[in-house]
Design a protein around this motif. Structure first.
Motif, mmCIF file in Angstrom:
data_model
loop_
_atom_site.group_PDB
_atom_site.id
_atom_site.type_symbol
_atom_site.label_atom_id
_atom_site.label_comp_id
_atom_site.label_asym_id
_atom_site.label_seq_id
_atom_site.Cartn_x
_atom_site.Cartn_y
_atom_site.Cartn_z
ATOM 1 N N PRO A 157 0.834 -1.204 0.000
ATOM 2 C CA PRO A 157 0.000 0.000 0.000
ATOM 3 C C PRO A 157 0.870 1.255 0.000
ATOM 4 O O PRO A 157 2.039 1.227 0.388
ATOM 5 C CB PRO A 157 -0.813 -0.129 1.283
ATOM 6 C CG PRO A 157 -0.046 -1.071 2.147
ATOM 7 C CD PRO A 157 0.668 -1.995 1.229
ATOM 8 N N ALA A 197 -4.335 -0.896 -2.001
ATOM 9 C CA ALA A 197 -4.737 -1.571 -0.767
ATOM 10 C C ALA A 197 -6.085 -2.241 -0.946
ATOM 11 O O ALA A 197 -6.901 -1.833 -1.778
ATOM 12 C CB ALA A 197 -4.810 -0.563 0.383
ATOM 13 N N ILE A 219 -7.712 -2.266 5.744
ATOM 14 C CA ILE A 219 -6.740 -1.174 5.844
ATOM 15 C C ILE A 219 -6.642 -0.727 7.300
ATOM 16 O O ILE A 219 -7.654 -0.415 7.925
ATOM 17 C CB ILE A 219 -7.124 0.028 4.958
ATOM 18 C CG1 ILE A 219 -7.153 -0.378 3.472
ATOM 19 C CG2 ILE A 219 -6.137 1.180 5.167
ATOM 20 C CD1 ILE A 219 -7.567 0.754 2.550
ATOM 21 N N SER A 238 -2.219 -3.056 4.911
ATOM 22 C CA SER A 238 -3.297 -3.764 4.227
ATOM 23 C C SER A 238 -2.954 -5.241 4.130
ATOM 24 O O SER A 238 -1.899 -5.595 3.582
ATOM 25 C CB SER A 238 -3.502 -3.182 2.819
ATOM 26 O OG SER A 238 -4.511 -3.898 2.121
ATOM 27 N N SER A 251 2.749 0.066 4.287
ATOM 28 C CA SER A 251 3.287 1.065 3.375
ATOM 29 C C SER A 251 4.630 1.555 3.887
ATOM 30 O O SER A 251 5.073 1.195 4.983
ATOM 31 C CB SER A 251 2.326 2.252 3.302
ATOM 32 O OG SER A 251 2.310 2.937 4.562
#
Length: 538
Positions: A438, A460, A465, A525, A530
């Motif tokens: 993500p 995602a 999330i 995710s 990320s």
């Protein structure tokens, strides 16, 4: 490879092999498989980082002691440090601190004057690293480092205001009022505050009574809880501590299994705090440690423990829940990962902290899943080839990797032989750094307490999330001072076009949950994080 080093490696491999077979037969290991990868970022950093911290400019502050003779990193522009109190080298033109630029892997030397040996630290709300104490002429020092981009020229500043009492082997914690509490230290069973604001040092019986003849009360574990009290742990004893009145308010049960703090150190983390349960029922876990007497009898190479204790200190009838790690380990480092698991890395299977006291380095990290069933929480991961024992560190990076640095089991730099001084810096990439990660396309850089904010997340699964805040810890001596992870209440994402989603959440409600500071904001995710965006909370 010298004969002593080769012998040590063979012993370590045999030890690990026999131990792993026994674990497989007992069914104690959840999984044994290759998980994650290792890379060397810097072949020679010039110093062995005893203390490491990650800044909001994506740099790593590296810090060793000064009374160690010449390092392998020269100070720039023929600058030299002159210190008549230095016990090794009074005219020294080498650096004992440095900044690692995580984008380029370049090292920039820093200048530090007084001895930072076995000192402590914590980030202030404006991102300044406050570094306290040490040995010799650094015993009562307060130093600050205000970070800058990797191509900047920021450096250490040594303040003129001393500590109320000297601190050596202490722990720091950022408090909701913006000050820091300093806990313990060698021959100092007190707490004090920085800035002191007129407050003196106060004796804490927990710290004083935890000295068991080999000083297993050093680098206490200090965790700020959501009820505005501190969980304070030394040796195998713990209390709830009211920092406002500077008093113990509750004695908690003893953790079985022997001493857990320096020099018999295991490690400890406050498990992730979650908005989904209103930050209630915080839990603390303590893993590993040395057998009592290992420090007093280093030649005996007494085995480290496998045991972990977990406690919900604010619950009615709080008590320790015990379980076992797959591998014996002392001097391990516990690192909160953005997917809310815990990496346990570094350390040794025999001996204790101190020069020459460790044997059988544990090259293999394990992963601890706090949400797993008891007996099924651990996973053995891919090992490194570089031993990291006494004076090693581990820090989460904004890209989701873990920076591994340091290791020096000798009084001075010893660059050959078994367990030589380690100047290489590595990064461990957990298995979650795979596939299509993500991306945080947008998030605000400032979050006021309880503010409703939106983040734009790409690549995602909208049904899975998370938005998680992770602090930047000061890692030293098997404890990440100030380390905490906060799971925010991410709402059901709304489609924002182009495969992106808008995710709304509330910032932490107060400085009790998240002391004002810069945090790494991760979007996660399906367990994949990320790259973080730095945000200021407060």
């Amino acid at each position: 490879m010298g004969s002593s080093m080769a012998t040590g490696v063979v012993v370590q491999l045999l030890f690990f092999g026999f131990q792993l077979v026994a674990l497989l037969m007992s069914g104690a290991v959840l999984q044994v498989e290759a998980q994650g990868t290792w890379e060397i970022l810097v072949e020679n950093a010039g110093i062995a980082s005893m203390h490491t911290a990650i800044t909001r400019f994506n740099t790593a502050v590296l810090l060793d002691r000064t009374d160690i003779g010449a390092s392998q990193l020269a100070l720039p522009n023929e600058e030299c440090r002159n210190d008549r109190q230095d016990e090794s080298l009074q005219h020294d033109c080498t650096a004992h601190s440095a900044v690692l630029d995580l984008g380029t892997n370049r090292i920039r030397p820093l200048f530090v004057q007084t001895d930072t040996w076995c000192s402590s630290g914590q980030f202030r709300d404006d991102g300044t690293l406050v570094q306290t104490g040490g040995d010799n002429d650094g015993y009562s020092k307060i130093r600050t480092f205000t970070p800058c981009p990797g191509d900047g020229d920021c450096n250490w500043v040594e303040t003129d205001v001393p500590l109320v009492e000297g601190r050596w082997y202490a722990s720091n914690a950022q408090l909701p009022d913006g000050t820091q509490i300093l806990v313990g230290g060698r021959n100092n069973p007190t707490v004090e505050f920085v800035p002191a604001n007129g407050r003196g040092a106060t004796y804490v019986p927990l710290i004083g009574n935890a000295n068991d003849g080999q000083a297993d009360n050093l680098y206490p574990y200090v965790h700020l809880l959501p009820n505005d009290q501190i969980f304070m742990f030394a040796n195998q004893y713990s209390i709830l501590f009211d920092w406002k009145t500077v008093t113990a308010v509750k004695q908690l049960p003893n953790l079985p299994g022997g001493p857990r703090n320096y020099p018999s150190a295991g490690s400890s983390v406050l498990l992730p705090l979650s908005a989904y349960i209103d930050y209630a029922l915080p839990e603390v876990v303590v893993c590993g440690g040395a057998t009592y007497g290992a420090f007093l009898n280093p030649g005996a190479a007494l085995p480290a423990t496998t045991s972990c204790g977990r406690i919900a200190p604010l619950s009615e009838g709080a008590n320790w829940q015990m379980e076992n790690m797959p591998l014996r380990r002392n001097m391990g480092d516990m690192v909160l990962l953005p997917d809310r698991t815990v990496l346990i890395v570094n350390g040794a299977a025999n001996g204790a902290q101190g020069w020459g006291n460790a044997q059988n380095p544990v090259l293999t990290p394990v992963l601890y899943n706090p949400n797993g069933a008891v007996g099924r929480r651990f996973q053995v991961l891919t090992g490194t080839k570089i031993a990291r024992v006494y004076h090693s560190t581990a820090n989460l990076l904004p890209d989701g990797r873990v920076l591994i640095a340091g290791s020096n089991t000798h009084q001075f730099y010893t660059l050959t032989g078994y367990l030589a001084t380690e100047l290489r810096i590595e990064a461990y990439s957990p298995a979650y750094l795979r596939g299509n990660r993500p991306v945080i396309a947008y998030a605000p850089g400032e979050l006021a307490y309880n503010e409703r904010f939106e983040a734009r997340v790409e690549n995602a699964n909208p049904r899975a999330i998370e938005l998680n805040l992770v602090s930047a810890a000061y890692s030293t001596h098997s404890f990440g001072q100030g380390q905490r992870l906060i799971e925010l209440n991410a709402a059901v994402p709304a489609a924002a076009g182009g495969g992106a989603y808008t995710v709304a959440a509330n910032a932490p409600p107060s400085a009790v949950i998240a002391p004002a500071a810069y945090y790494m904001l991760f979007a996660v995710s399906e367990g994949i994080p990320s790259v973080a965006q730095w945000v200021h909370v407060g």
